[in-house]
Design a protein around this motif. Structure first.
Motif, PDB file in Angstrom:
ATOM      1  N   MET A   1     -40.686 -11.386 -12.772  1.00 59.43           N
ATOM      2  CA  MET A   1     -40.955 -12.560 -11.962  1.00 59.43           C
ATOM      3  C   MET A   1     -39.712 -12.881 -11.129  1.00 59.43           C
ATOM      4  O   MET A   1     -38.603 -12.908 -11.643  1.00 59.43           O
ATOM      5  CB  MET A   1     -41.316 -13.739 -12.868  1.00 59.43           C
ATOM      6  CG  MET A   1     -41.472 -15.043 -12.118  1.00 59.43           C
ATOM      7  SD  MET A   1     -42.082 -16.443 -13.074  1.00 59.43           S
ATOM      8  CE  MET A   1     -40.744 -16.799 -14.167  1.00 59.43           C
ATOM      9  N   SER A   2     -39.905 -13.134  -9.848  1.00 56.81           N
ATOM     10  CA  SER A   2     -38.780 -13.496  -8.986  1.00 56.81           C
ATOM     11  C   SER A   2     -38.468 -14.978  -9.144  1.00 56.81           C
ATOM     12  O   SER A   2     -39.290 -15.759  -9.626  1.00 56.81           O
ATOM     13  CB  SER A   2     -39.111 -13.190  -7.527  1.00 56.81           C
ATOM     14  OG  SER A   2     -39.998 -14.158  -7.007  1.00 56.81           O
ATOM     15  N   ALA A   3     -37.269 -15.373  -8.725  1.00 58.44           N
ATOM     16  CA  ALA A   3     -36.875 -16.784  -8.801  1.00 58.44           C
ATOM     17  C   ALA A   3     -37.853 -17.665  -8.036  1.00 58.44           C
ATOM     18  O   ALA A   3     -38.142 -18.786  -8.452  1.00 58.44           O
ATOM     19  CB  ALA A   3     -35.455 -16.951  -8.267  1.00 58.44           C
ATOM     20  N   ALA A   4     -38.373 -17.181  -6.924  1.00 58.86           N
ATOM     21  CA  ALA A   4     -39.310 -17.970  -6.111  1.00 58.86           C
ATOM     22  C   ALA A   4     -40.609 -18.260  -6.855  1.00 58.86           C
ATOM     23  O   ALA A   4     -41.305 -19.217  -6.541  1.00 58.86           O
ATOM     24  CB  ALA A   4     -39.603 -17.257  -4.799  1.00 58.86           C
ATOM     25  N   ASP A   5     -40.943 -17.444  -7.866  1.00 55.26           N
ATOM     26  CA  ASP A   5     -42.181 -17.623  -8.628  1.00 55.26           C
ATOM     27  C   ASP A   5     -42.026 -18.525  -9.845  1.00 55.26           C
ATOM     28  O   ASP A   5     -43.019 -18.891 -10.474  1.00 55.26           O
ATOM     29  CB  ASP A   5     -42.720 -16.262  -9.078  1.00 55.26           C
ATOM     30  CG  ASP A   5     -43.207 -15.432  -7.910  1.00 55.26           C
ATOM     31  OD1 ASP A   5     -43.727 -16.005  -6.931  1.00 55.26           O
ATOM     32  OD2 ASP A   5     -43.072 -14.195  -7.973  1.00 55.26           O
TER      33      ASP A   5
ATOM     34  N   ARG B   1     -41.133 -22.403  -7.447  1.00 50.27           N
ATOM     35  CA  ARG B   1     -39.861 -22.734  -6.807  1.00 50.27           C
ATOM     36  C   ARG B   1     -39.916 -22.484  -5.300  1.00 50.27           C
ATOM     37  O   ARG B   1     -39.452 -23.311  -4.515  1.00 50.27           O
ATOM     38  CB  ARG B   1     -38.724 -21.921  -7.419  1.00 50.27           C
ATOM     39  CG  ARG B   1     -37.370 -22.326  -6.850  1.00 50.27           C
ATOM     40  CD  ARG B   1     -36.263 -21.379  -7.214  1.00 50.27           C
ATOM     41  NE  ARG B   1     -35.981 -21.325  -8.618  1.00 50.27           N
ATOM     42  CZ  ARG B   1     -34.760 -21.176  -9.112  1.00 50.27           C
ATOM     43  NH1 ARG B   1     -33.720 -21.090  -8.333  1.00 50.27           N
ATOM     44  NH2 ARG B   1     -34.576 -21.102 -10.408  1.00 50.27           N
ATOM     45  N   GLY B   2     -40.464 -21.361  -4.872  1.00 48.10           N
ATOM     46  CA  GLY B   2     -40.568 -21.068  -3.443  1.00 48.10           C
ATOM     47  C   GLY B   2     -41.329 -22.143  -2.692  1.00 48.10           C
ATOM     48  O   GLY B   2     -40.941 -22.542  -1.593  1.00 48.10           O
ATOM     49  N   GLU B   3     -42.416 -22.646  -3.274  1.00 46.38           N
ATOM     50  CA  GLU B   3     -43.192 -23.715  -2.648  1.00 46.38           C
ATOM     51  C   GLU B   3     -42.421 -25.027  -2.662  1.00 46.38           C
ATOM     52  O   GLU B   3     -42.426 -25.771  -1.678  1.00 46.38           O
ATOM     53  CB  GLU B   3     -44.527 -23.887  -3.386  1.00 46.38           C
ATOM     54  CG  GLU B   3     -45.388 -25.001  -2.810  1.00 46.38           C
ATOM     55  CD  GLU B   3     -46.665 -25.249  -3.597  1.00 46.38           C
ATOM     56  OE1 GLU B   3     -47.362 -26.210  -3.232  1.00 46.38           O
ATOM     57  OE2 GLU B   3     -46.958 -24.507  -4.558  1.00 46.38           O
TER      58      GLU B   3
ATOM     59  N   THR C   1     -23.883 -15.490  -5.048  1.00 48.22           N
ATOM     60  CA  THR C   1     -24.252 -14.229  -4.415  1.00 48.22           C
ATOM     61  C   THR C   1     -25.014 -14.493  -3.119  1.00 48.22           C
ATOM     62  O   THR C   1     -25.596 -15.558  -2.923  1.00 48.22           O
ATOM     63  CB  THR C   1     -25.127 -13.368  -5.350  1.00 48.22           C
ATOM     64  OG1 THR C   1     -26.305 -14.096  -5.678  1.00 48.22           O
ATOM     65  CG2 THR C   1     -24.379 -12.971  -6.611  1.00 48.22           C
ATOM     66  N   ALA C   2     -25.010 -13.518  -2.250  1.00 47.91           N
ATOM     67  CA  ALA C   2     -25.707 -13.624  -0.969  1.00 47.91           C
ATOM     68  C   ALA C   2     -27.222 -13.622  -1.138  1.00 47.91           C
ATOM     69  O   ALA C   2     -27.947 -13.989  -0.215  1.00 47.91           O
ATOM     70  CB  ALA C   2     -25.282 -12.479  -0.050  1.00 47.91           C
ATOM     71  N   SER C   3     -27.711 -13.265  -2.324  1.00 42.92           N
ATOM     72  CA  SER C   3     -29.159 -13.203  -2.560  1.00 42.92           C
ATOM     73  C   SER C   3     -29.753 -14.521  -3.066  1.00 42.92           C
ATOM     74  O   SER C   3     -30.963 -14.612  -3.253  1.00 42.92           O
ATOM     75  CB  SER C   3     -29.473 -12.093  -3.566  1.00 42.92           C
ATOM     76  OG  SER C   3     -28.847 -12.378  -4.806  1.00 42.92           O
ATOM     77  N   LYS C   4     -28.927 -15.542  -3.267  1.00 44.82           N
ATOM     78  CA  LYS C   4     -29.428 -16.825  -3.768  1.00 44.82           C
ATOM     79  C   LYS C   4     -30.390 -17.438  -2.747  1.00 44.82           C
ATOM     80  O   LYS C   4     -30.189 -17.331  -1.540  1.00 44.82           O
ATOM     81  CB  LYS C   4     -28.275 -17.790  -4.043  1.00 44.82           C
ATOM     82  CG  LYS C   4     -27.320 -17.341  -5.129  1.00 44.82           C
ATOM     83  CD  LYS C   4     -27.916 -17.325  -6.498  1.00 44.82           C
ATOM     84  CE  LYS C   4     -28.034 -18.732  -7.043  1.00 44.82           C
ATOM     85  NZ  LYS C   4     -28.575 -18.790  -8.382  1.00 44.82           N
ATOM     86  N   LEU C   5     -31.439 -18.123  -3.255  1.00 46.05           N
ATOM     87  CA  LEU C   5     -32.430 -18.758  -2.381  1.00 46.05           C
ATOM     88  C   LEU C   5     -31.845 -19.940  -1.611  1.00 46.05           C
ATOM     89  O   LEU C   5     -32.240 -20.210  -0.488  1.00 46.05           O
ATOM     90  CB  LEU C   5     -33.633 -19.247  -3.209  1.00 46.05           C
ATOM     91  CG  LEU C   5     -34.572 -18.180  -3.753  1.00 46.05           C
ATOM     92  CD1 LEU C   5     -35.634 -18.803  -4.641  1.00 46.05           C
ATOM     93  CD2 LEU C   5     -35.218 -17.408  -2.614  1.00 46.05           C
ATOM     94  N   VAL C   6     -30.939 -20.662  -2.239  1.00 50.23           N
ATOM     95  CA  VAL C   6     -30.334 -21.846  -1.621  1.00 50.23           C
ATOM     96  C   VAL C   6     -28.815 -21.648  -1.554  1.00 50.23           C
ATOM     97  O   VAL C   6     -28.209 -21.228  -2.533  1.00 50.23           O
ATOM     98  CB  VAL C   6     -30.676 -23.118  -2.432  1.00 50.23           C
ATOM     99  CG1 VAL C   6     -30.015 -24.347  -1.844  1.00 50.23           C
ATOM    100  CG2 VAL C   6     -32.180 -23.319  -2.512  1.00 50.23           C
ATOM    101  N   PHE C   7     -28.221 -21.921  -0.412  1.00 47.17           N
ATOM    102  CA  PHE C   7     -26.772 -21.842  -0.197  1.00 47.17           C
ATOM    103  C   PHE C   7     -26.177 -20.488  -0.618  1.00 47.17           C
ATOM    104  O   PHE C   7     -25.204 -20.432  -1.379  1.00 47.17           O
ATOM    105  CB  PHE C   7     -26.047 -22.986  -0.901  1.00 47.17           C
ATOM    106  CG  PHE C   7     -26.636 -24.345  -0.655  1.00 47.17           C
ATOM    107  CD1 PHE C   7     -26.865 -24.808   0.633  1.00 47.17           C
ATOM    108  CD2 PHE C   7     -26.994 -25.168  -1.715  1.00 47.17           C
ATOM    109  CE1 PHE C   7     -27.414 -26.059   0.865  1.00 47.17           C
ATOM    110  CE2 PHE C   7     -27.545 -26.419  -1.494  1.00 47.17           C
ATOM    111  CZ  PHE C   7     -27.760 -26.860  -0.200  1.00 47.17           C
ATOM    112  N   PRO C   8     -26.717 -19.393  -0.106  1.00 50.44           N
ATOM    113  CA  PRO C   8     -26.161 -18.085  -0.458  1.00 50.44           C
ATOM    114  C   PRO C   8     -24.716 -17.942   0.019  1.00 50.44           C
ATOM    115  O   PRO C   8     -24.336 -18.475   1.061  1.00 50.44           O
ATOM    116  CB  PRO C   8     -27.085 -17.105   0.279  1.00 50.44           C
ATOM    117  CG  PRO C   8     -27.712 -17.897   1.376  1.00 50.44           C
ATOM    118  CD  PRO C   8     -27.794 -19.312   0.886  1.00 50.44           C
TER     119      PRO C   8
END
Length: 173
Positions: A1-5, A23-25, A53-60
């Motif tokens: 499961m991805s962080a967005a899920d 989380r994505g929604e 990390t550059a892969s973070k959903l918020v403030f990469p």
């Protein structure tokens, strides 16, 4: 499961749960949710500072002086503080972080209830590579200098939590 899920509790302006969403929604729709901030200090009182990390959903790729993150659906602030601190520092056996205060962050990135905690970490850290790109234990004066000179891009919610924590610790007149 991805962080967005990951499923999060959606809350109102009084921090009461009103529903759940992925989380994505939550991020896409700007829904209020919950987050913990944990300031970790080592045995010498230095503060754990890291670059996300550059892969973070918020403030990469931004710097932060807290470890922490969002609460999963049904999770308490206390359990999230311990889980997130352990995950991001890469330790087990960490003492329960001490809760200090809660505030509603509203700024770049959205809005969320933020509960600030502190913990002493005397264990060797091994930060999660998927979360932390760089880290160091900085003396408070060095952290202050880095915040003041603007040379590092700080996560705005962590910067707000840090300012509030400094005010919280100032002696009352």
């Amino acid at each position: 499961m991805s962080a967005a899920d990951e499923v999060l509790d959606v809350v109102d302006r009084d921090d009461r749960v009103t529903g759940q969403a992925r989380r994505g929604e939550v991020y896409a729709r700007g829904l209020l949710h919950r987050c913990v901030f944990v300031q970790a200090r080592d045995a010498e009182g230095r503060i754990f500072v890291h670059r996300r990390t550059a892969s973070k959903l918020v403030f990469p790729a931004h710097f932060d002086m807290f470890v922490g993150g969002v609460l999963g659906a049904g999770e308490s602030y206390a359990s999230a503080a311990l889980r997130e601190a352990g995950e991001e520092l890469g330790v087990s056996g960490l003492p329960q972080p001490v809760p200090l205060f809660k505030f509603l962050y509203e700024g770049p990135g959205g809005a969320w209830w933020s509960y600030v905690h502190e913990v002493r970490c005397e264990l060797p850290v091994d930060p999660q590579a998927s979360e932390v790109d760089w880290h160091a234990w900085l003396p408070e004066a060095e952290l202050e200098r880095r915040v003041a000179d603007g040379s590092w891009a700080w996560v705005p919610d962590g910067l707000e939590a840090y300012r509030r924590l400094r005010a919280y610790r100032e002696p009352r007149q």
